[in-house]
Design a protein around this motif. Structure first.
Motif, short mmCIF file in Angstrom:
data_model
loop_
_atom_site.label_atom_id
_atom_site.label_comp_id
_atom_site.label_asym_id
_atom_site.label_seq_id
_atom_site.Cartn_x
_atom_site.Cartn_y
_atom_site.Cartn_z
N TYR A 129 61.54 10.59 36.18
CA TYR A 129 62.05 11.90 36.60
C TYR A 129 63.22 12.24 35.70
N ALA A 130 63.56 13.52 35.64
CA ALA A 130 64.68 13.93 34.79
C ALA A 130 65.27 15.21 35.36
N CYS A 131 66.46 15.52 34.90
CA CYS A 131 67.08 16.79 35.25
C CYS A 131 66.96 17.69 34.03
N TYR A 132 66.42 18.89 34.23
CA TYR A 132 66.22 19.83 33.12
C TYR A 132 66.80 21.17 33.56
N CYS A 133 67.79 21.65 32.81
CA CYS A 133 68.44 22.94 33.10
C CYS A 133 68.78 23.10 34.58
N GLY A 184 54.11 27.17 25.15
CA GLY A 184 52.72 27.39 25.58
C GLY A 184 52.06 26.17 26.20
N LYS A 185 52.85 25.18 26.60
CA LYS A 185 52.28 23.93 27.15
C LYS A 185 51.40 24.18 28.37
N GLY A 186 51.91 24.96 29.31
CA GLY A 186 51.17 25.21 30.55
C GLY A 186 49.85 25.90 30.26
N PHE A 227 59.13 22.83 23.61
CA PHE A 227 60.18 23.73 24.09
C PHE A 227 59.63 24.66 25.16
N SER A 228 60.51 25.07 26.05
CA SER A 228 60.09 26.03 27.08
C SER A 228 59.58 27.29 26.38
N GLY A 229 58.40 27.74 26.77
CA GLY A 229 57.80 28.93 26.18
C GLY A 229 56.86 28.64 25.02
N TYR A 268 65.61 19.09 39.17
CA TYR A 268 64.87 17.83 39.03
C TYR A 268 63.39 18.12 38.75
N TYR A 269 62.78 17.27 37.92
CA TYR A 269 61.34 17.28 37.68
C TYR A 269 60.88 15.82 37.66
N GLY A 270 59.77 15.49 38.30
CA GLY A 270 59.32 14.10 38.29
C GLY A 270 57.81 13.96 38.39
N THR A 271 57.33 12.85 37.84
CA THR A 271 55.90 12.55 37.83
C THR A 271 55.54 11.60 38.97
N PRO A 272 54.76 12.05 39.96
CA PRO A 272 54.37 11.16 41.06
C PRO A 272 53.62 9.93 40.57
N THR A 297 62.41 20.63 41.89
CA THR A 297 63.29 21.33 42.84
C THR A 297 63.49 22.79 42.41
N ARG A 298 62.89 23.20 41.26
CA ARG A 298 63.07 24.61 40.90
C ARG A 298 62.22 25.49 41.82
N ALA A 299 62.62 26.75 41.93
CA ALA A 299 61.90 27.67 42.82
C ALA A 299 60.55 28.04 42.20
N LEU A 348 50.43 14.06 31.18
CA LEU A 348 51.71 14.43 31.78
C LEU A 348 52.33 15.52 30.92
N GLU A 349 52.54 16.70 31.48
CA GLU A 349 53.22 17.76 30.73
C GLU A 349 54.68 17.71 31.16
N ILE A 350 55.49 17.03 30.36
CA ILE A 350 56.88 16.74 30.79
C ILE A 350 57.84 16.91 29.62
N GLU A 351 59.14 17.01 29.95
CA GLU A 351 60.13 17.20 28.89
C GLU A 351 60.50 15.85 28.25
N ILE A 352 61.39 15.93 27.27
CA ILE A 352 61.59 14.80 26.37
C ILE A 352 62.25 13.56 27.00
N GLN A 353 63.21 13.76 27.94
CA GLN A 353 63.84 12.58 28.55
C GLN A 353 62.78 11.77 29.31
N GLY A 354 61.92 12.49 30.02
CA GLY A 354 60.83 11.83 30.76
C GLY A 354 59.85 11.17 29.81
N ALA A 355 59.57 11.86 28.68
CA ALA A 355 58.62 11.32 27.70
C ALA A 355 59.11 9.97 27.18
N LYS A 368 69.84 29.22 28.50
CA LYS A 368 69.95 27.77 28.73
C LYS A 368 68.76 27.03 28.14
N ARG A 369 67.58 27.59 28.33
CA ARG A 369 66.36 26.93 27.84
C ARG A 369 66.30 26.93 26.31
N MET A 370 66.79 28.01 25.68
CA MET A 370 66.84 28.03 24.22
C MET A 370 67.85 27.00 23.71
#
Ligand code: ADP
Ligand code: 5GP
Length: 212
Positions: A74-78, A18-20, A14-16, A81-85, A41-43, A101-108, A148-150
């Motif tokens: 790649y996946a759309c999260y909140c 501590g993955k990063g 889950f976001s927060g 877009y997020y994707g693994t090169p 594509t997030r800022a 790969l530190e990625i969310e569940i759809q990508g996993a 949204k993330r919760m």
């Protein structure tokens, strides 16, 4: 025994959770891991640098890379877009490195389809209150994004059984150590050591025959 094949390791949570923070420490403390840098594509958050935490792309550039087949997943999260090169993953796996790969569940799940032997790890917070505390305490998202993330965490929680292991990120050091231990143990599974096992079998056959 030397194991030469790299493992593709997926780390979600889950976001927060501590993955990063965990991944940064893992690659600092243990040599040899290849940590993939995703595109998004997030800022950028304050302190994030293009090419370090992410490759920051606009929507058009991201979609162009999708069309070129430039992402393994790649996946759309909140809303972003997020994707693994693809290049990085394929190159480092070929070299026998453990690629993370530190990625969310759809990508996993897309990775699991393409790489059935990938090792899937899910980082849990000690409890839900602590997750919200960490996400809020990080101070990088406004309240509506935190909400949204919760909400997304509630959905992601339904998919945890798809993973091979969960790790609880309570004490950071302990959790980094546990991640490394799980990955180390995964190298010793029989299906990742078929050549070695076949060699021993052949050697045993020769020796046993000689002792008739
Ligand atoms: P994620 O990448 O999963 O979204 P982060 O690594 O950004 O999460 O961590 C979210 C917040 O929680 C950060 O402020 C980080 O410093 C903090 N944090 C991470 N791990 C721990 C821990 N074991 N104990 C306390 N705080 C933590
Ligand atoms: P954040 O915006 O907090 O950096 O990341 C949001 C979510 O996107 C996290 O769950 C993170 O693991 C995930 N994520 C980061 N990179 C990728 C990626 O390349 N692919 C996918 N599917 N998810 C990613």
């Amino acid at each position: 025994m030397k194991h030469n094949e790299g493992i593709l390791i997926v780390v979600s949570g889950f976001s927060g959770a501590g993955k990063g923070t965990l991944m940064k420490k893992l690659v600092q403390e243990y040599a040899g891991y290849a940590l993939s840098v995703s595109a998004t594509t997030r800022a950028p958050r304050p302190g994030e640098t293009d090419g370090v935490e992410y490759f920051f792309l606009n929507k058009d550039a991201f979609e162009e890379k999708i069309a070129e087949g430039g992402f393994v997943e790649y996946a759309c999260y909140c809303g972003n877009y997020y994707g693994t090169p693809r290049d990085y993953v394929e190159k480092h796996l070929m070299e026998g490195r453990d690629v993370i790969l530190e990625i969310e569940i759809q990508g996993a799940l897309k990775i699991k389809e393409q790489y059935p032997t990938a090792l899937l790890l899910f980082v849990m917070p000690p409890d839900a209150q602590e997750l919200k505390r960490r996400l809020t305490g990080r101070g990088t998202e406004p309240p509506e994004v935190i909400k949204k993330r919760m909400e997304r965490a509630v959905e992601e929680a339904e998919g945890v059984e798809e993973y091979d292991y969960i790790v609880v990120n309570d004490d950071l050091e302990q959790c980094v150590k546990q991640l490394h231990e799980i990955i180390t143990a995964a190298h010793n599974t029989p299906f990742r050591n078929e050549t070695f096992i076949e060699t021993i079998r052949a050697e045993l056959n020769v020796l046993a025959k000689g002792e008739k």
